[in-house]
Motif scaffolding. Structure first.
Motif, short mmCIF file in Angstrom:
data_model
loop_
_atom_site.label_atom_id
_atom_site.label_comp_id
_atom_site.label_asym_id
_atom_site.label_seq_id
_atom_site.Cartn_x
_atom_site.Cartn_y
_atom_site.Cartn_z
N TRP A 108 7.98 4.79 -13.42
CA TRP A 108 7.36 5.45 -12.28
C TRP A 108 6.57 6.69 -12.63
O TRP A 108 5.75 7.16 -11.85
CB TRP A 108 8.42 5.80 -11.24
CG TRP A 108 8.73 4.63 -10.36
CD1 TRP A 108 9.61 3.63 -10.62
CD2 TRP A 108 8.13 4.33 -9.11
NE1 TRP A 108 9.61 2.73 -9.60
CE2 TRP A 108 8.71 3.14 -8.65
CE3 TRP A 108 7.18 4.95 -8.33
CZ2 TRP A 108 8.36 2.55 -7.45
CZ3 TRP A 108 6.83 4.37 -7.12
CH2 TRP A 108 7.40 3.18 -6.70
N GLY A 109 6.85 7.28 -13.77
CA GLY A 109 6.13 8.50 -14.17
C GLY A 109 6.64 9.75 -13.50
O GLY A 109 5.91 10.74 -13.38
N PHE A 110 7.91 9.75 -13.05
CA PHE A 110 8.48 10.95 -12.45
C PHE A 110 8.43 12.09 -13.45
O PHE A 110 8.86 11.94 -14.59
CB PHE A 110 9.94 10.73 -12.05
CG PHE A 110 10.12 9.92 -10.80
CD1 PHE A 110 9.85 10.47 -9.56
CD2 PHE A 110 10.56 8.61 -10.88
CE1 PHE A 110 10.02 9.73 -8.41
CE2 PHE A 110 10.74 7.86 -9.73
CZ PHE A 110 10.46 8.41 -8.49
N PRO A 111 7.90 13.26 -13.06
CA PRO A 111 7.85 14.39 -13.99
C PRO A 111 9.14 15.21 -13.98
O PRO A 111 9.69 15.51 -12.92
CB PRO A 111 6.68 15.22 -13.45
CG PRO A 111 6.68 14.95 -11.98
CD PRO A 111 7.19 13.53 -11.82
N LEU A 151 2.77 5.94 -3.00
CA LEU A 151 3.85 6.75 -3.55
C LEU A 151 3.72 6.86 -5.07
O LEU A 151 3.86 7.95 -5.64
CB LEU A 151 5.21 6.14 -3.17
CG LEU A 151 6.44 6.85 -3.70
CD1 LEU A 151 6.52 8.27 -3.15
CD2 LEU A 151 7.69 6.07 -3.33
N GLN A 152 3.43 5.74 -5.71
CA GLN A 152 3.24 5.73 -7.17
C GLN A 152 2.09 6.66 -7.56
O GLN A 152 2.20 7.43 -8.51
CB GLN A 152 2.96 4.30 -7.65
CG GLN A 152 2.61 4.20 -9.11
CD GLN A 152 3.78 4.42 -10.02
OE1 GLN A 152 4.87 3.98 -9.74
NE2 GLN A 152 3.56 5.09 -11.13
N ALA A 153 1.00 6.59 -6.82
CA ALA A 153 -0.15 7.44 -7.13
C ALA A 153 0.21 8.92 -6.96
O ALA A 153 -0.16 9.75 -7.80
CB ALA A 153 -1.33 7.08 -6.22
N LEU A 193 0.82 -1.21 0.00
CA LEU A 193 0.00 0.00 0.00
C LEU A 193 0.86 1.27 0.00
O LEU A 193 0.51 2.25 -0.66
CB LEU A 193 -0.95 0.00 1.20
CG LEU A 193 -2.09 -1.01 1.14
CD1 LEU A 193 -2.88 -0.99 2.44
CD2 LEU A 193 -2.99 -0.75 -0.05
N GLY A 194 1.98 1.23 0.71
CA GLY A 194 2.89 2.38 0.73
C GLY A 194 3.48 2.66 -0.65
O GLY A 194 3.53 3.81 -1.10
N VAL A 195 3.91 1.61 -1.32
CA VAL A 195 4.48 1.77 -2.67
C VAL A 195 3.40 2.25 -3.64
O VAL A 195 3.64 3.14 -4.46
CB VAL A 195 5.13 0.45 -3.15
CG1 VAL A 195 5.47 0.52 -4.63
CG2 VAL A 195 6.37 0.14 -2.33
N ALA A 196 2.19 1.69 -3.53
CA ALA A 196 1.09 2.11 -4.41
C ALA A 196 0.73 3.58 -4.15
O ALA A 196 0.46 4.34 -5.09
CB ALA A 196 -0.12 1.22 -4.20
N ILE A 246 3.18 10.36 -7.22
CA ILE A 246 4.09 10.77 -8.30
C ILE A 246 3.31 10.99 -9.59
O ILE A 246 3.51 11.97 -10.29
CB ILE A 246 5.20 9.72 -8.49
CG1 ILE A 246 6.15 9.76 -7.29
CG2 ILE A 246 5.95 9.94 -9.79
CD1 ILE A 246 7.12 8.59 -7.23
N ARG A 247 2.41 10.09 -9.91
CA ARG A 247 1.66 10.19 -11.17
C ARG A 247 0.55 11.24 -11.15
O ARG A 247 0.24 11.82 -12.17
CB ARG A 247 1.05 8.83 -11.51
CG ARG A 247 2.09 7.83 -11.91
CD ARG A 247 1.70 7.15 -13.18
NE ARG A 247 2.70 6.18 -13.56
CZ ARG A 247 3.29 6.18 -14.73
NH1 ARG A 247 2.98 7.08 -15.62
NH2 ARG A 247 4.20 5.28 -15.02
N LEU A 248 -0.05 11.46 -9.98
CA LEU A 248 -1.23 12.31 -9.92
C LEU A 248 -1.01 13.69 -9.31
O LEU A 248 -1.91 14.52 -9.31
CB LEU A 248 -2.35 11.59 -9.14
CG LEU A 248 -2.78 10.24 -9.72
CD1 LEU A 248 -3.78 9.57 -8.81
CD2 LEU A 248 -3.33 10.40 -11.13
N ALA A 249 0.19 13.95 -8.79
CA ALA A 249 0.47 15.26 -8.20
C ALA A 249 0.26 16.33 -9.27
O ALA A 249 0.75 16.20 -10.39
CB ALA A 249 1.89 15.32 -7.67
#
Length: 136
Positions: free
Chosen positions: A90-93, A15-17, A10-13, A19-22
């Motif tokens: 990861w989708g890092f911007p 963080l992923q969310a 859940l922590g990794v998910a 990074i992608r949705l910020a």
């Protein structure tokens, strides 16, 4: 023990969310470079090359052809453009601002997250500039 694994997942998910949705607010990232010179930074790079009479549309075409890249704000007509390019997994911007200052095409690329971009922005900007010099 299973709850530790679930918490980790859940922590990794989460963080992923994030990074992608910020949200990417143009007022935070669509900012002009302070100077028209080359600068190396731990989380980005700035390069400046003679712009000549070449319109910004040429570098805009090159940048927009890069996978996972979209325009955040501005346009070639406005003479000031900021793009977002996301990493594959990861989708890092990463944010790249392009403008012409003092006769120089200035490309200012920086990572949003982390203290280092591991040279990703420098390699990307150098590829764009190589294409630009070749008439891309």
């Amino acid at each position: 023990m299973w709850w530790v694994i679930v918490a980790l997942i859940l922590g990794v998910a989460g963080l992923q969310a994030w990074i992608r949705l910020a949200p990417s607010h143009p007022e935070d990232w669509h900012v002009a470079p302070r100077t028209a010179e080359a600068v190396d930074m731990p989380n980005g790079v700035q390069r400046a090359v003679p712009a000549g009479n070449v319109p910004l549309e040429r570098i805009d075409r090159i940048i927009r052809a890069t996978p996972r890249t979209e325009t955040l704000a501005g346009s070639p007509r406005a003479g000031f453009i900021t793009y977002v390019t996301r990493s594959r997994v990861w989708g890092f911007p990463d944010y790249t601002t392009v403008t012409v200052q003092d006769g120089q095409l200035v490309i200012f690329a920086r990572a949003r997250f982390g203290r280092s971009d591991l040279g990703v922005n420098e390699r990307r900007v150098e590829r764009w500039l190589a294409d630009f010099r070749l008439g891309g």
